[in-house]
Write a protein that holds these residues in place. Structure first.
Motif, PDB file in Angstrom:
ATOM      1  N   THR A   1       6.910  24.179  35.283  1.00  0.00           N
ATOM      2  CA  THR A   1       7.288  23.422  36.242  1.00  0.00           C
ATOM      3  C   THR A   1       8.608  23.433  36.109  1.00  0.00           C
ATOM      4  OG1 THR A   1       6.824  21.649  34.824  1.00  0.00           O
ATOM      5  CG2 THR A   1       5.608  21.737  36.378  1.00  0.00           C
ATOM      6  N   GLN A   2       9.979  22.713  36.547  1.00  0.00           N
ATOM      7  CA  GLN A   2      11.725  22.704  35.740  1.00  0.00           C
ATOM      8  C   GLN A   2      11.921  21.189  35.312  1.00  0.00           C
ATOM      9  OE1 GLN A   2      15.382  21.966  38.621  1.00  0.00           O
ATOM     10  NE2 GLN A   2      14.271  23.446  39.555  1.00  0.00           N
ATOM     11  N   VAL A   3      12.226  22.066  34.108  1.00  0.00           N
ATOM     12  CA  VAL A   3      12.688  20.428  33.061  1.00  0.00           C
ATOM     13  C   VAL A   3      14.062  20.264  33.336  1.00  0.00           C
ATOM     14  CG1 VAL A   3      12.211  20.000  30.791  1.00  0.00           C
ATOM     15  CG2 VAL A   3      11.203  21.992  31.627  1.00  0.00           C
ATOM     16  N   LEU A   4      14.886  21.026  33.718  1.00  0.00           N
ATOM     17  CA  LEU A   4      15.855  20.599  33.630  1.00  0.00           C
ATOM     18  C   LEU A   4      16.595  21.637  34.492  1.00  0.00           C
ATOM     19  CD1 LEU A   4      17.809  20.565  30.236  1.00  0.00           C
ATOM     20  CD2 LEU A   4      17.619  18.750  32.101  1.00  0.00           C
ATOM     21  N   GLN A   5      18.082  20.611  35.620  1.00  0.00           N
ATOM     22  CA  GLN A   5      19.105  21.643  35.506  1.00  0.00           C
ATOM     23  C   GLN A   5      20.231  21.699  35.605  1.00  0.00           C
ATOM     24  OE1 GLN A   5      19.567  21.198  39.991  1.00  0.00           O
ATOM     25  NE2 GLN A   5      17.457  21.481  40.654  1.00  0.00           N
ATOM     26  N   LEU A   6      20.973  22.846  35.066  1.00  0.00           N
ATOM     27  CA  LEU A   6      21.959  22.849  33.936  1.00  0.00           C
ATOM     28  C   LEU A   6      23.068  22.992  34.717  1.00  0.00           C
ATOM     29  CD1 LEU A   6      20.404  24.984  31.248  1.00  0.00           C
ATOM     30  CD2 LEU A   6      20.882  22.948  30.982  1.00  0.00           C
ATOM     31  N   MET A   7      23.526  21.979  35.387  1.00  0.00           N
ATOM     32  CA  MET A   7      25.001  22.406  35.666  1.00  0.00           C
ATOM     33  C   MET A   7      26.359  21.138  35.343  1.00  0.00           C
ATOM     34  SD  MET A   7      23.755  21.371  39.707  1.00  0.00           S
ATOM     35  CE  MET A   7      22.854  19.347  39.784  1.00  0.00           C
ATOM     36  N   GLY A   8      27.479  21.607  35.426  1.00  0.00           N
ATOM     37  CA  GLY A   8      28.453  21.068  34.685  1.00  0.00           C
ATOM     38  C   GLY A   8      28.515  21.092  32.892  1.00  0.00           C
ATOM     39  N   GLY A   9      29.466  20.150  32.545  1.00  0.00           N
ATOM     40  CA  GLY A   9      29.157  20.929  31.625  1.00  0.00           C
ATOM     41  C   GLY A   9      30.501  18.963  30.411  1.00  0.00           C
ATOM     42  N   THR A  10      31.016  19.634  29.022  1.00  0.00           N
ATOM     43  CA  THR A  10      32.020  18.799  28.789  1.00  0.00           C
ATOM     44  C   THR A  10      32.781  18.997  28.055  1.00  0.00           C
ATOM     45  OG1 THR A  10      31.045  19.436  26.561  1.00  0.00           O
ATOM     46  CG2 THR A  10      29.463  17.851  27.266  1.00  0.00           C
ATOM     47  N   SER A  11      33.397  20.027  28.445  1.00  0.00           N
ATOM     48  CA  SER A  11      34.743  20.922  27.902  1.00  0.00           C
ATOM     49  C   SER A  11      35.935  19.905  29.270  1.00  0.00           C
ATOM     50  CB  SER A  11      34.661  22.178  29.227  1.00  0.00           C
ATOM     51  OG  SER A  11      36.241  22.484  28.472  1.00  0.00           O
ATOM     52  N   ARG A  12      37.099  19.572  28.289  1.00  0.00           N
ATOM     53  CA  ARG A  12      38.268  19.034  28.340  1.00  0.00           C
ATOM     54  C   ARG A  12      39.709  19.305  28.683  1.00  0.00           C
ATOM     55  NH1 ARG A  12      34.938  15.156  24.455  1.00  0.00           N
ATOM     56  NH2 ARG A  12      35.087  13.857  25.654  1.00  0.00           N
ATOM     57  N   SER A  13      39.159  21.155  28.570  1.00  0.00           N
ATOM     58  CA  SER A  13      40.078  22.675  28.857  1.00  0.00           C
ATOM     59  C   SER A  13      40.970  22.116  30.304  1.00  0.00           C
ATOM     60  CB  SER A  13      39.103  23.287  28.274  1.00  0.00           C
ATOM     61  OG  SER A  13      40.338  24.719  28.751  1.00  0.00           O
ATOM     62  N   VAL A  14      41.895  22.378  30.032  1.00  0.00           N
ATOM     63  CA  VAL A  14      42.390  22.855  31.793  1.00  0.00           C
ATOM     64  C   VAL A  14      42.512  23.715  32.153  1.00  0.00           C
ATOM     65  CG1 VAL A  14      43.786  20.584  31.230  1.00  0.00           C
ATOM     66  CG2 VAL A  14      44.929  22.763  30.032  1.00  0.00           C
ATOM     67  N   ASP A  15      42.008  24.615  31.631  1.00  0.00           N
ATOM     68  CA  ASP A  15      42.162  25.737  31.558  1.00  0.00           C
ATOM     69  C   ASP A  15      40.929  26.593  32.168  1.00  0.00           C
ATOM     70  OD1 ASP A  15      44.914  25.900  31.543  1.00  0.00           O
ATOM     71  OD2 ASP A  15      44.400  26.705  28.916  1.00  0.00           O
ATOM     72  N   VAL A  16      40.014  25.789  31.905  1.00  0.00           N
ATOM     73  CA  VAL A  16      38.650  26.583  32.094  1.00  0.00           C
ATOM     74  C   VAL A  16      37.675  25.054  32.196  1.00  0.00           C
ATOM     75  CG1 VAL A  16      36.394  27.944  30.794  1.00  0.00           C
ATOM     76  CG2 VAL A  16      38.826  28.348  30.474  1.00  0.00           C
ATOM     77  N   ALA A  17      36.898  25.605  33.015  1.00  0.00           N
ATOM     78  CA  ALA A  17      35.971  24.634  34.412  1.00  0.00           C
ATOM     79  C   ALA A  17      34.992  24.572  33.241  1.00  0.00           C
ATOM     80  CB  ALA A  17      34.999  25.143  35.617  1.00  0.00           C
ATOM     81  N   ALA A  18      33.472  23.306  33.194  1.00  0.00           N
ATOM     82  CA  ALA A  18      33.072  23.166  32.985  1.00  0.00           C
ATOM     83  C   ALA A  18      31.525  23.772  33.601  1.00  0.00           C
ATOM     84  CB  ALA A  18      32.798  21.816  31.868  1.00  0.00           C
ATOM     85  N   GLY A  19      31.102  24.012  32.853  1.00  0.00           N
ATOM     86  CA  GLY A  19      29.409  24.951  34.725  1.00  0.00           C
ATOM     87  C   GLY A  19      30.153  25.743  35.222  1.00  0.00           C
ATOM     88  N   HIS A  20      29.143  26.675  35.793  1.00  0.00           N
ATOM     89  CA  HIS A  20      29.841  27.374  36.814  1.00  0.00           C
ATOM     90  C   HIS A  20      30.801  27.064  38.338  1.00  0.00           C
ATOM     91  CE1 HIS A  20      28.765  31.064  34.313  1.00  0.00           C
ATOM     92  NE2 HIS A  20      27.508  30.140  34.051  1.00  0.00           N
ATOM     93  N   SER A  21      31.089  28.144  38.794  1.00  0.00           N
ATOM     94  CA  SER A  21      31.569  27.615  40.134  1.00  0.00           C
ATOM     95  C   SER A  21      31.705  28.659  40.674  1.00  0.00           C
ATOM     96  CB  SER A  21      33.715  27.157  40.096  1.00  0.00           C
ATOM     97  OG  SER A  21      33.540  28.377  40.061  1.00  0.00           O
ATOM     98  N   ASN A  22      30.162  29.748  40.541  1.00  0.00           N
ATOM     99  CA  ASN A  22      30.815  31.168  41.555  1.00  0.00           C
ATOM    100  C   ASN A  22      28.924  31.250  40.899  1.00  0.00           C
ATOM    101  OD1 ASN A  22      30.348  33.103  43.649  1.00  0.00           O
ATOM    102  ND2 ASN A  22      32.866  32.584  43.407  1.00  0.00           N
ATOM    103  N   ARG A  23      28.575  32.265  41.429  1.00  0.00           N
ATOM    104  CA  ARG A  23      27.147  33.337  41.783  1.00  0.00           C
ATOM    105  C   ARG A  23      27.130  33.428  40.288  1.00  0.00           C
ATOM    106  NH1 ARG A  23      25.614  36.788  46.713  1.00  0.00           N
ATOM    107  NH2 ARG A  23      27.185  34.900  48.653  1.00  0.00           N
ATOM    108  N   VAL A  24      26.166  33.333  39.289  1.00  0.00           N
ATOM    109  CA  VAL A  24      25.717  33.519  38.487  1.00  0.00           C
ATOM    110  C   VAL A  24      24.716  34.683  37.606  1.00  0.00           C
ATOM    111  CG1 VAL A  24      24.449  33.141  36.009  1.00  0.00           C
ATOM    112  CG2 VAL A  24      25.736  31.463  37.071  1.00  0.00           C
TER     113      VAL A  24
END
Length: 357
Positions: free
Chosen positions: A150-173
């Protein structure tokens, strides 16, 4: 063809052992079994073919391929532990969004999960085989319990506050790995030029590392070193520090001058540390210049050997559990198993002579 670096600075060399040339479809993933006796291959026709590592003979044809099937994209054997009841179980994913548990020796499918709206490109088990993670087209990592499936979690988004790097993925993994020393941490990478570090305890990305363009199973980690192979003509093979996020090494592939003069370069689809625990060796391969190389990471990243002269690109690599055998495969459908040996061994010299006849 296997070539050695003429100006080697390492005590090891690469010796061809087995070439499997009767496979009928391009290969997108390869994986040694936990005992190192078998090599599982995921093919473009959807088949999973498992070969004997010593003889190169087909041992198990898990599911027959067809012209209409989508490729098998990733394979991971479940780790064998003291509490393991059923051995020879592996996970396999495909581009139709299906993730399946298979029993190798009986060729039976034990469990199947389907997501018709997604394509699954990557998966991994944690150290004791109690959890696994999948990733793919929709840029979401899914974290599962092995016992209940069974699925326990979906991982997306994050805690990064960097203006240069997004938290979580925005395209294929295309690649994901559990951090060996801490099963709560997972790394992943893909088309968005980031490596994400996820913590399942908070269900978010806690660090985003910008720089690597991941297009295959080309992320790995040993200790705090993250290995990244990028599909690009320069800075293809890099090492990042998991703690700081800084790039600590750019391992030269060779041919940079030729590339700048207009000749093709090798752009990487696959990269991996050896599995003996210390990451002594690195294997990587790709397309453009269709080749793979093995490096001695603990010996100034010297090139041990190059598999070159191929008609199509390398899509998949894997080290055996002991860290000395290496498998490479790709678009030409041929599977090559080689061995890293000492240059001073008389027996290995004799094997080398025989393999070149």
């Amino acid at each position: 063809m296997t070539e050695e670096d003429s100006q080697y600075d390492t005590s090891s060399k690469l010796v061809p052992k087995v070439t499997i040339s009767d496979n009928t479809s391009e290969v997108f993933c390869v994986r040694f079994s936990p005992d190192g006796k078998f090599l599982a291959t995921g093919c473009g026709d959807g088949a999973i073919r498992i070969f004997n590592v010593v003889t190169g003979k087909l041992s198990y044809n898990i599911q027959g391929g067809s012209n209409t099937a989508l490729p098998t994209t990733a394979i991971r054997f479940r780790p064998v532990t003291a509490t393991t009841r059923t051995k020879n179980v592996f996970l396999a994913s495909n581009a139709a969004g299906t993730v399946q548990h298979w029993h190798m020796t009986s060729s039976k499918c034990l469990h199947s999960m389907e997501d018709n709206d997604n394509q699954v490109y990557a998966l991994d088990y944690n150290n004791d085989g109690t959890k696994f993670v999948t990733a793919g087209k929709d840029a979401v990592l899914r974290y599962y319990d092995e016992a209940t499936k069974t699925q326990v979690l979906q991982l997306m988004g994050g805690t990064s506050r960097s203006v240069d790097v997004a938290a979580g993925h925005s395209n294929r993994v295309f690649s994901t790995k559990f951090v060996p020393q801490d099963d709560n941490l997972i790394i992943s990478g893909g088309w968005d030029n980031t490596i994400q570090l996820w913590d399942v305890r908070v269900g978010l990305s806690i660090k985003s590392i910008y720089g690597a363009h991941i297009c295959g199973d080309s992320l790995d980690i040993v200790g705090n070193e993250i290995l990244a192979g990028s599909w690009r003509p320069e800075n293809q093979l890099e090492v990042y520090d998991m703690r700081s996020g800084d790039r600590t090494l750019n391992i030269p592939w060779g041919g940079a001058v030729s590339y700048q003069m207009g000749a093709p370069a090798c752009m990487l689809y696959a990269a991996q540390f050896s599995k003996e625990g210390s990451g002594r060796f690195i294997v990587a391969g790709g397309s453009g210049v269709n080749e793979a190389k093995v490096f001695d990471h603990r010996f100034n990243n010297s090139t041990i050997g190059t598999i070159t002269g191929l008609s199509r690109g390398i899509f998949a690599v894997d080290f055996s559990p002991d860290g000395f055998k290496v498998a490479v495969a790709g678009g030409d459908s041929t599977i090559r198993i080689l061995e890293v040996v000492s240059r001073d061994s008389k027996e290995d010299k004799e094997d080398d002579v025989q393999s070149r006849k």
